[in-house]
Design a protein around this motif. Structure first.
Motif, PDB file in Angstrom:
ATOM      1  N   ASP A 242       0.869  -1.174   0.000  1.00 20.40           N
ATOM      2  CA  ASP A 242       0.000   0.000   0.000  1.00 20.40           C
ATOM      3  C   ASP A 242       0.902   1.220   0.000  1.00 20.40           C
ATOM      4  OD1 ASP A 242      -2.163   1.652   0.050  1.00 20.40           O
ATOM      5  OD2 ASP A 242      -2.431   1.539   2.220  1.00 20.40           O
ATOM      6  N   GLY A 260       1.207  -3.308  -5.602  1.00 17.81           N
ATOM      7  CA  GLY A 260      -0.205  -3.190  -5.322  1.00 17.81           C
ATOM      8  C   GLY A 260      -0.642  -1.796  -4.952  1.00 17.81           C
ATOM      9  N   SER A 261       0.088  -0.778  -5.357  1.00 17.67           N
ATOM     10  CA  SER A 261      -0.229   0.593  -5.002  1.00 17.67           C
ATOM     11  C   SER A 261      -0.960   1.291  -6.138  1.00 17.67           C
ATOM     12  CB  SER A 261       1.066   1.350  -4.681  1.00 17.67           C
ATOM     13  OG  SER A 261       0.813   2.733  -4.570  1.00 17.67           O
ATOM     14  N   SER A 262      -1.683   2.354  -5.791  1.00 14.10           N
ATOM     15  CA  SER A 262      -2.350   3.162  -6.817  1.00 14.10           C
ATOM     16  C   SER A 262      -1.428   4.220  -7.407  1.00 14.10           C
ATOM     17  CB  SER A 262      -3.582   3.839  -6.210  1.00 14.10           C
ATOM     18  OG  SER A 262      -3.191   4.680  -5.129  1.00 14.10           O
ATOM     19  N   ASN A 277      -0.844  -5.451  -9.440  1.00 11.79           N
ATOM     20  CA  ASN A 277      -2.209  -5.593  -8.936  1.00 11.79           C
ATOM     21  C   ASN A 277      -2.950  -4.266  -8.855  1.00 11.79           C
ATOM     22  OD1 ASN A 277      -1.917  -8.431  -8.435  1.00 11.79           O
ATOM     23  ND2 ASN A 277      -0.672  -7.904  -6.655  1.00 11.79           N
ATOM     24  N   ASN A 278      -2.271  -3.167  -9.122  1.00 10.21           N
ATOM     25  CA  ASN A 278      -2.903  -1.849  -9.022  1.00 10.21           C
ATOM     26  C   ASN A 278      -1.944  -0.825  -9.600  1.00 10.21           C
ATOM     27  OD1 ASN A 278      -4.731   0.121  -8.420  1.00 10.21           O
ATOM     28  ND2 ASN A 278      -4.612  -0.097  -6.186  1.00 10.21           N
ATOM     29  N   GLY A 279      -2.443   0.396  -9.801  1.00  9.31           N
ATOM     30  CA  GLY A 279      -1.583   1.496 -10.174  1.00  9.31           C
ATOM     31  C   GLY A 279      -1.238   1.535 -11.647  1.00  9.31           C
ATOM     32  N   ARG A 294      -5.129  -5.990 -12.631  1.00  9.08           N
ATOM     33  CA  ARG A 294      -6.108  -4.939 -12.325  1.00  9.08           C
ATOM     34  C   ARG A 294      -6.724  -4.392 -13.609  1.00  9.08           C
ATOM     35  NH1 ARG A 294      -8.398  -3.252  -7.341  1.00  9.08           N
ATOM     36  NH2 ARG A 294      -9.111  -1.106  -7.578  1.00  9.08           N
ATOM     37  N   THR A 297      -5.774  -0.638 -14.624  1.00  2.00           N
ATOM     38  CA  THR A 297      -4.351  -0.320 -14.635  1.00  2.00           C
ATOM     39  C   THR A 297      -3.925   0.097 -16.041  1.00  2.00           C
ATOM     40  OG1 THR A 297      -3.865  -1.848 -12.838  1.00  2.00           O
ATOM     41  CG2 THR A 297      -2.041  -1.285 -14.286  1.00  2.00           C
TER      42      THR A 297
END
Length: 744
Positions: A242, A260-262, A277-279, A294, A297
């Motif tokens: 995060d 997994g961060s935005s 998984n993100n961002g 994601r 993404t």
């Protein structure tokens, strides 16, 4: 008479038997003689070998004896057998002798002193003698200087528990020769520009909106944080769980990356797999597979040395894989897909190219950056005994007489020499105050110089006491955290803990604790040495101008201000004015000043002069003309904790070195702990200087540093120059080596 052939054959048989018998007898005698000769040779060889081994054992003892000896001392020993003692198991060597024949200064090498020595090793058990002539070269210490060091440099693992820390100054770096982090505890670390570790790093809550230039670990990096980290590098895996700030410039892992961060990453490179998984990522280079899960993404460019798998729909401008590219359902627009073997379910690609040539695709991919491991920076050796020549007061305990002995040197108003600390009993009928020094062999007097502001004849007035049968880590008067191998905590007596589970283990040093009591609101200024553990029970108004050197562990409780002699203003150090150490936090910056406030900080015996240290002061109003960097290096330290025993064989051993803080401390100076640093039980720690631990004591588990509470550090006021310290960075310690040897 006629001789028959049969008779001749009988005589011949007898002659043959006789000759064979003579031959066998001769052969047997020859073998017996050879065996005897061989036995004698082997016995002689073993005896000579034992004697030669004894000679070299004495040669090594001589080498250690010669370390640090000056020309005058060596000349005084010429032609005199050097005295030595041997334990009972070497009693058969006690007839041996060691003699210095000649001393040549300067050396034939141009550096140091040459010493010619004869060793006669007489081994009475082997009944053999070996004579060994040697030429030694002994060299004095060579001072050096330390490069800029981290504000906080710790050897051994660092376990944190709700740290609220601020670093500022010239080198706001945290270095750990081990692993950093506690997965169960968030920490707030402000002002740190670099975090580096030779093990793993686990950061959780590193400070809002602060910028960290680089987080780098030779092991794994795991982050759940709110600071902006520009550069993340790992010798193994990177796991971003995060991360609430918007940007990361660069991530490099020698194994896998799980992101997994935005936040948006500009460049992400892994030598093995990448999982997103993100961002959003502008560029990915993966040494093996790339998996993007994601749906929202955005990945601008992906290069993979094996496969790319777009599990969910997303947008990508360009994706290149040596093997296969697979797209999820309803994939968004892909501007360009290039695969070496196959493309699966990528119907929305504007340009999908399966060129059927993996090697050609591989040759077109950009190279992955190489990770450069974190190096261990040079450091001082926390060795209190090495600084004894520059110590103003050296405290030792004589178990036979049960007296506290103090060697005093370079103190105004007190002659250099050996003294006894007066610890008279309340009912002794005299009028002598406790805490005074009288010359060894002389009767105490009420006019003797004092070591403390407390004047009284009752035992409760004592400022410095010695408790002979205790150690800091085994005393149940205070609770101490011992981190076990399983990560638990113990606050009971650690004697119940098996040796293989201890990380706070100080069994090498002798028993005994020096205690500076709450009566000691002021001590005479200068460098103080204690030969075992040291506990400082400070009072709220305690103001010290001292360097505390302890050959064991050190624990501080209570609240106090401490300024190392090098950093004290002349009015306080030489003139005995009281002072206030003001440490102020403005935003993320920590800074401080020393203000003299008038009035006497230290109260002397009636009529006695103020005992300022003459290495730093030439009068009550004037400091010495020596530049600060050339003053005795021990005066730069607030604390120097631990002792290295170089004479121990087959390698040096280490005792003590643990630093415990359970109080509010305001410090101006350097702190070097030979083993670990432990700020525990709500410590409020403010330091104008830098702090390091060395993890030098051997234990069966990794040394553990423990930080908890408020920590404020600014390093810009301290010098990293080694001055005249014989073991400063890039310097050489006093040494002796063998130049030449022969048997006679």
């Amino acid at each position: 008479m006629k001789t028959t052939l049969k008779k001749q054959q009988g005589i011949a048989t007898i002659v043959i038997v006789l000759l064979v018998g003579v031959a066998l007898t001769a052969s047997t005698l020859g073998i017996v003689h050879s065996v005897k000769a061989t036995q004698h040779k082997q016995i002689s060889s073993h005896a000579v070998t034992n004697a030669q081994g004894a000679a070299w054992m004495l040669a090594e003892a001589t080498r250690l004896y010669l370390v640090g000896k000056d020309t005058a001392t060596l000349h005084s020993k010429i032609a005199q057998p050097l005295p030595y003692t041997l334990p009972n198991e070497y009693a058969h060597l006690r007839s041996s002798s060691i003699t210095i024949n000649q001393v040549n200064d300067p050396s034939s090498t141009g550096v140091g002193i040459d010493i010619d020595v004869s060793i006669v090793a007489i081994d009475t058990a082997s009944q053999a003698t070996s004579i060994l002539d040697l030429t030694y070269n002994t060299r004095p210490p060579v001072p050096g200087s330390c490069p800029a060091t981290e504000a906080l440099a710790l050897r051994g693992d660092l376990t944190n528990e709700s740290i609220d820390s601020y670093l500022s100054g010239t080198n706001t770096s945290l270095f750990v020769d081990g692993s950093i982090g506690n997965p169960s505890a968030a920490s707030s670390i402000h002002g740190v520009t670099n975090i580096k570790a030779t093990g793993d790093i686990h950061l959780q809550g590193t400070g809002n909106n602060d910028i960290i230039d680089i987080v780098k670990a030779n092991g794994d990096v795991r982050i759940s944080a709110s600071a902006r980290i520009i550069n993340i590098q790992a010798g193994k895996d990177v796991i971003i769980e995060d991360y609430t700030n918007p940007h990361i410039d660069y991530i490099l892992a020698m194994r896998d990356i799980s992101y997994g961060s935005s936040a948006t990453v500009k460049k992400l490179q892994a030598h093995n797999d990448v999982t997103i998984n993100n961002g959003n990522v502008e560029e990915i280079i993966s040494g093996n597979d790339t998996l993007i899960t994601r749906y929202n993404t955005f990945v601008n460019t992906v290069y993979s040395y094996n496969n790319i798998d777009f599990k969910r729909n997303l947008k990508s401008d360009k994706a290149t894989a040596v093997n296969a590219i697979t797209c999820g359902q309803n994939g968004r627009v892909f501007s360009l897909l290039v695969a070496g073997q196959e493309i699966n379910n990528c119907n929305n690609a504007n340009n999908a190219q399966n060129i059927g040539n993996g090697p050609a695709v591989k040759a077109s991919l950009p190279a992955i950056d190489t990770y450069t491991p974190v190096d261990v920076p040079p450091s001082l050796i926390a060795d209190a005994d090495q600084y004894l020549p520059d110590t103003n007061y050296a405290f030792t305990y004589d178990a036979t007489s049960q007296k506290i002995k103090v060697k005093v040197k370079k103190v105004h108003g007190i002659a250099d020499g050996d003294y006894i600390l007066f610890t008279g009993k309340p009912d002794d009928g005299n009028e002598i105050n406790l805490n005074t020094l009288h010359a060894e062999g002389a009767a105490p007097s009420k006019n003797d110089p004092t070591l403390c502001n407390s004047f009284g004849r009752d035992a409760s007035s004592a400022c410095i006491k010695f408790l002979p049968n205790l150690r800091i880590t085994t005393d149940t008067d205070q609770q101490f955290i011992l981190r076990l191998a399983n990560g638990g905590e113990l606050t009971a007596n650690p004697n119940s803990v098996p040796d293989d589970q201890r990380t706070v283990l100080a069994k090498d040093a002798p028993d005994g604790i020096w205690v500076i009591t709450t009566n000691a609101i002021g001590l005479p200024p200068g460098v103080l040495y204690f030969d075992r553990d040291l506990r400082i029970r400070a009072g709220a108004s305690s103001r010290f101008i001292n360097s505390f050197l302890a050959a064991g562990d050190t624990q501080v409780t209570g609240a106090m201000a401490l300024v190392a002699p090098v950093h004290a203003p002349v009015e306080a150090l030489c003139g005995n004015e009281n002072y206030t150490l003001d440490i102020i936090q403005t935003g993320d910056k920590i800074d401080g000043t020393i203000r003299t406030t008038g009035g006497a900080r230290f109260k002397t015996t009636d009529g006695a002069p103020y005992p300022y240290p003459t290495a730093y002061c030439q009068s009550a109003t004037q400091a010495t003309a020596t530049p600060k960097k050339d003053l005795p290096f021990s005066g730069h330290f607030a604390f120097m904790i631990g002792q290295q025993n170089d004479a121990d064989t087959p390698k040096p051993t280490y005792q003590g070195g643990d630093f415990y803080v359970q109080s509010t401390l305001d410090i101006f100076g350097r702190i070097v702990a030979g083993n670990t640093v432990n700020l525990i039980q709500g410590a409020n720690f403010q330091l104008l200087g830098n702090m390091s631990s060395e993890a030098r004591r051997e234990t069966k588990v990794v040394a553990q540093n423990y930080l908890q509470g408020k920590i404020r550090i600014n390093d810009e006021h301290v010098t990293n120059n080694g001055g005249n310290d014989p073991q400063a960075c890039n310097s050489q310690r006093a040494s002796t080596s063998v130049l030449w040897s022969r048997y006679l």
